[in-house]
Design an enzyme around this catalytic site. Sequence first.
Site, PDB file in Angstrom:
ATOM      1  N   HIS A 138       0.793  -1.234   0.000  1.00  0.00           N
ATOM      2  CA  HIS A 138       0.000   0.000   0.000  1.00  0.00           C
ATOM      3  C   HIS A 138       0.822   1.280   0.000  1.00  0.00           C
ATOM      4  O   HIS A 138       0.251   2.362   0.109  1.00  0.00           O
ATOM      5  CB  HIS A 138      -0.922   0.052   1.217  1.00  0.00           C
ATOM      6  CG  HIS A 138      -2.016  -0.955   1.196  1.00  0.00           C
ATOM      7  ND1 HIS A 138      -3.239  -0.705   0.609  1.00  0.00           N
ATOM      8  CD2 HIS A 138      -2.072  -2.201   1.671  1.00  0.00           C
ATOM      9  CE1 HIS A 138      -4.005  -1.783   0.755  1.00  0.00           C
ATOM     10  NE2 HIS A 138      -3.314  -2.704   1.393  1.00  0.00           N
ATOM     11  N   LYS A 160       1.182  14.577   0.607  1.00  0.00           N
ATOM     12  CA  LYS A 160      -0.169  14.869   0.103  1.00  0.00           C
ATOM     13  C   LYS A 160      -0.339  16.359  -0.214  1.00  0.00           C
ATOM     14  O   LYS A 160      -1.313  16.775  -0.816  1.00  0.00           O
ATOM     15  CB  LYS A 160      -1.219  14.402   1.111  1.00  0.00           C
ATOM     16  CG  LYS A 160      -1.230  12.879   1.301  1.00  0.00           C
ATOM     17  CD  LYS A 160      -2.224  12.477   2.379  1.00  0.00           C
ATOM     18  CE  LYS A 160      -2.169  10.996   2.730  1.00  0.00           C
ATOM     19  NZ  LYS A 160      -2.887  10.123   1.792  1.00  0.00           N
ATOM     20  N   THR A 202      -8.386   6.761  -2.261  1.00  0.00           N
ATOM     21  CA  THR A 202      -9.746   6.252  -2.422  1.00  0.00           C
ATOM     22  C   THR A 202     -10.741   7.381  -2.170  1.00  0.00           C
ATOM     23  O   THR A 202     -11.858   7.345  -2.681  1.00  0.00           O
ATOM     24  CB  THR A 202     -10.020   5.084  -1.444  1.00  0.00           C
ATOM     25  OG1 THR A 202      -9.526   5.450  -0.147  1.00  0.00           O
ATOM     26  CG2 THR A 202      -9.358   3.812  -1.908  1.00  0.00           C
ATOM     27  N   LYS A 210     -14.400   8.553  -3.965  1.00  0.00           N
ATOM     28  CA  LYS A 210     -15.639   8.907  -3.260  1.00  0.00           C
ATOM     29  C   LYS A 210     -16.148  10.262  -3.736  1.00  0.00           C
ATOM     30  O   LYS A 210     -17.349  10.455  -3.967  1.00  0.00           O
ATOM     31  CB  LYS A 210     -15.396   8.940  -1.741  1.00  0.00           C
ATOM     32  CG  LYS A 210     -15.135   7.560  -1.155  1.00  0.00           C
ATOM     33  CD  LYS A 210     -14.455   7.597   0.209  1.00  0.00           C
ATOM     34  CE  LYS A 210     -13.810   6.232   0.467  1.00  0.00           C
ATOM     35  NZ  LYS A 210     -12.895   6.231   1.631  1.00  0.00           N
TER      36      LYS A 210
HETATM   37  C1  26V Z   1       2.431   4.547   7.055  1.00  0.00           C
HETATM   38  C2  26V Z   1       3.465   5.316   7.491  1.00  0.00           C
HETATM   39  C3  26V Z   1       4.282   4.785   8.574  1.00  0.00           C
HETATM   40  C4  26V Z   1       5.532   5.479   8.787  1.00  0.00           C
HETATM   41  C5  26V Z   1       5.612   6.899   8.395  1.00  0.00           C
HETATM   42  C6  26V Z   1       4.757   7.421   7.334  1.00  0.00           C
HETATM   43  C7  26V Z   1       3.687   6.557   6.916  1.00  0.00           C
HETATM   44  C8  26V Z   1       2.850   7.000   5.927  1.00  0.00           C
HETATM   45  C9  26V Z   1       1.816   6.236   5.510  1.00  0.00           C
HETATM   46  C10 26V Z   1       1.622   5.005   6.071  1.00  0.00           C
HETATM   47  C11 26V Z   1       0.452   4.213   5.649  1.00  0.00           C
HETATM   48  C12 26V Z   1       0.777   3.213   4.675  1.00  0.00           C
HETATM   49  C13 26V Z   1      -0.375   2.350   4.329  1.00  0.00           C
HETATM   50  C14 26V Z   1      -1.543   3.098   3.771  1.00  0.00           C
HETATM   51  O1  26V Z   1      -2.475   3.455   4.458  1.00  0.00           O
HETATM   52  N1  26V Z   1      -1.548   3.295   2.480  1.00  0.00           N
HETATM   53  C15 26V Z   1      -2.684   3.844   1.775  1.00  0.00           C
HETATM   54  O2  26V Z   1      -3.450   2.750   1.317  1.00  0.00           O
HETATM   55  C16 26V Z   1      -4.607   3.151   0.607  1.00  0.00           C
HETATM   56  C17 26V Z   1      -5.378   1.901   0.263  1.00  0.00           C
HETATM   57  O3  26V Z   1      -4.662   1.121  -0.629  1.00  0.00           O
HETATM   58  C18 26V Z   1      -4.215   3.949  -0.629  1.00  0.00           C
HETATM   59  O4  26V Z   1      -5.367   4.378  -1.279  1.00  0.00           O
HETATM   60  C19 26V Z   1      -3.354   5.150  -0.233  1.00  0.00           C
HETATM   61  O5  26V Z   1      -2.889   5.804  -1.377  1.00  0.00           O
HETATM   62  C20 26V Z   1      -2.190   4.690   0.626  1.00  0.00           C
HETATM   63  O6  26V Z   1      -1.470   5.798   1.146  1.00  0.00           O
END
Ligand code: 26V
Length: 827
Positions: free
Chosen positions: A367, A562, A664, A668
């Site tokens: 992701h 973002k 996503t 929406k």
């Molecule tokens: C995790 C972390 C952890 C460490 C520091 C920064 C950071 C930034 C983001 C994340 C989340 C990663 C996983 C996540 O939520 N990804 C999202 O997944 C969605 C569903 O697939 C997608 O639509 C988004 O673009 C994506 O950011």
Amino acid sequence: MDARYRSREIGRKAEDVDALKRSFLEWLVYSVGKDAKTATRRDWFTTGALSVRDRVVDRWMDTTRGVYAADAKRIYYFSMEFLVGRLLSNNLDNLGLTEVCRETVDRLGLRLEEVLEAEPDPALGNGGLGRLAACFLDSMATQHLPAFGYGIRYEYGLFEQRFDQGWQVEFPDNWLRFGNPWEFARPEVLYPIHFHGHVETYIDGAGMERRRWVGTETVHAMAFDTPVVGYGGETINTLRLWSARALSDFDFTHFNDGDYLKAVESKVLSENLSRVLYPNDATEVGRELRFKQEYFFTSASIQDILRRYMQHHKDFDALPEKAAIQLNDTHPAIGIAELMRILIDLHGLDWDRAWDITRRTFSYTNHTLLPEALESWPVGMMERVLPRHMQIIYDINARFLDSVWARSDIDTIRRLSLIDENGERRVRMGGLAFLGSHKVNGVSALHTDLMKQTVFADYHRLFPDRITNMTNGITPRRWLHQANPALSRLISSRIGDGWITDLGRLAVLKERVGDEVFQEEFRRAKRQNKKRLAAYIARHLRIDVDVDSLFDVQVKRIHEYKRQLLNLLQTVALYNEIRDNPTRDFVPVTKILAGKAAPAYHQAKLIIKLANDIGRVINNDPLVRGRLKLVMLPNYNVSQAEIIMPAADLSEQISTAGMEASGTGNMKLALNGALTIGTLDGANVEIRDHVGADNIFIFGMNAQEVQELRDQGAFDPRAVVGANPHLKRALDMIGGGAFSPDDPGRFRPIVDALLYNDHFLVTADFEDYRNSHATAVTLYRNKTEWTAKAIINTASMGWFSSDRTILDYAKHIWGVAPVLPGAGEAD
Ligand code: 26V
């Protein structure tokens, strides 16, 4: 509709209302312990949820029995996060009971909305990843796919966000305080989860060398089940969340010595495992409890799956034909080592057999490509917490590297290794998930390409068929049918309601693009939604916004990639333009932002303060009155999103190209008739392909240009700023304290980050963004043209239904087929 039929319908409804009212009152008196006079809204919510739950249970058991009888292959969706949102409105709607309930509640002297709003919104997720899991649950049930969601029943969800003088402050989200009427506790479904201890080698009866993990500390995982109601209420799947329970409530040796605190201490410590959801903060370093959470729920889920499988089977050979485990990111990737351990150590399978079964059972979704978000755990910590799993990971790695040794150079081997040897040795969970899976997918076409070119490039060369794309989707039930009843009714009045489960049918609406009456009604629906949002803003922030202004919306987690900052800089530039031209006729714009920052992410929190400070200045400036407002809503969550999405005119999807895996919220908003202003990032690319380049505002560098600019290493943000007076002025104001007179240097860190690094290329895209925004705002003057584009957006979003996504997974990754209702019944 035939009149006789209608009167029968009405007769039936009256009967249903009587029955539901009886049920409400019974639950109220006998379970909540109140009468109708003293019941609070929350009591009525509890009562309503229990009454609705009653109507689900029989069909839930039917579904479970049907799948069991067919011994069908089941999907197991492993996710640390499920952001399901409120369930009462969702379940009523999926059961077709909304109107019956409205009347029931009406007879009890209440408004349905009041009861629905009394439900706490379970925030068991951070953002996109968790909400995707919830949309998938809805789609799997609606498509009659036998599926289980497996996760953690956090006692505290993601923090509640409030603003104190414009700063984010976090409060605990104690969502279970008043109980949770949807769940069924299963105290008998209990599995031991082991930690620490050590590994012994021994020779078994057949003379084989074996390993056993002994001397462990043990916690129990206890199941809580929530029914997942598919649309139409026929298939009802299960979300099983695990809660940590100590093996014993207290230690009698301490208790008998009179040391009562010590006696319960270990209980508290072990039950901390499911206490709280981690926000995705700056880094995973040193968060042993998070790692333990991952193993805790993964191990419990695998034990549960194997117990179920063994009811029908004598050995493990058919496991991959009966179970598809989907890893939602790498968080449950330790499950690969866990299944290997169970098969080899507990059931005596040889390595090759176990590895083949494991790989055919697991698949993995990536992701994010952000380097700081790719999970890795220190080898030393893993050796302490899960010594046997660490051995298995070494074995997986050794066998894999042996097999590629001959054809790879040392640098490639270093990159392929599951152990990162740069600095403190760490296990790369992405590598483990990749090797242990038969399919690995990205979440948009662009993201999947970038996976192949970047993080997984070396693996992709070795396994060119493994990576596949599954573009994300959203459930049309929650995000159009429930959240936007006005538009939903309008659509159904023209094309029937088949679109609710077959969103592609919206395409028929394209014939109505030029239809004046339809256009007028489309605008009326939007206006109604904007009024609802305006009322919400007035209630929460005491800010009046003009319903006829352009509602320009950016709602998502606050993160530098973002680029909420890009939006704020453009807002300041627009503010200046309005002040400089007091007589010019501007299209009124209302900027609406919302989103949480991770508590330790200081730059993101400063961006929130900046938004609030800019908002205060703009909203109180008589010179721009009626032409520009900026609103930052606190505590963005699923229920707030349900109010915002239907009310947006313009959708901001402005991440640095190549950094947003999919998005996503973009889907929406477009589905609800907002036009997108965005970069060619994530699923925006595919949204453009579907709605057509004329119906979306694309600006800025694409992913390749971003890559090239960074590779050149010569990008000079100060030169860009120097050459752009609008940008320079905005930055000077922010950096000079124009929005923070009480602390003029407050935003220096933000301005300096842009001037001296600008990793996310905000300055590089600024001018193109500003122009694109101006084009959008100008178009808004032309109601007919704008509405035509909005209708095309809604009509073109069919492909972005999570039903499509799920059917793709089912066919290309899981190999599962629907189990139609009634299939398991004896004849
Ligand atoms: C995790 C972390 C952890 C460490 C520091 C920064 C950071 C930034 C983001 C994340 C989340 C990663 C996983 C996540 O939520 N990804 C999202 O997944 C969605 C569903 O697939 C997608 O639509 C988004 O673009 C994506 O950011």
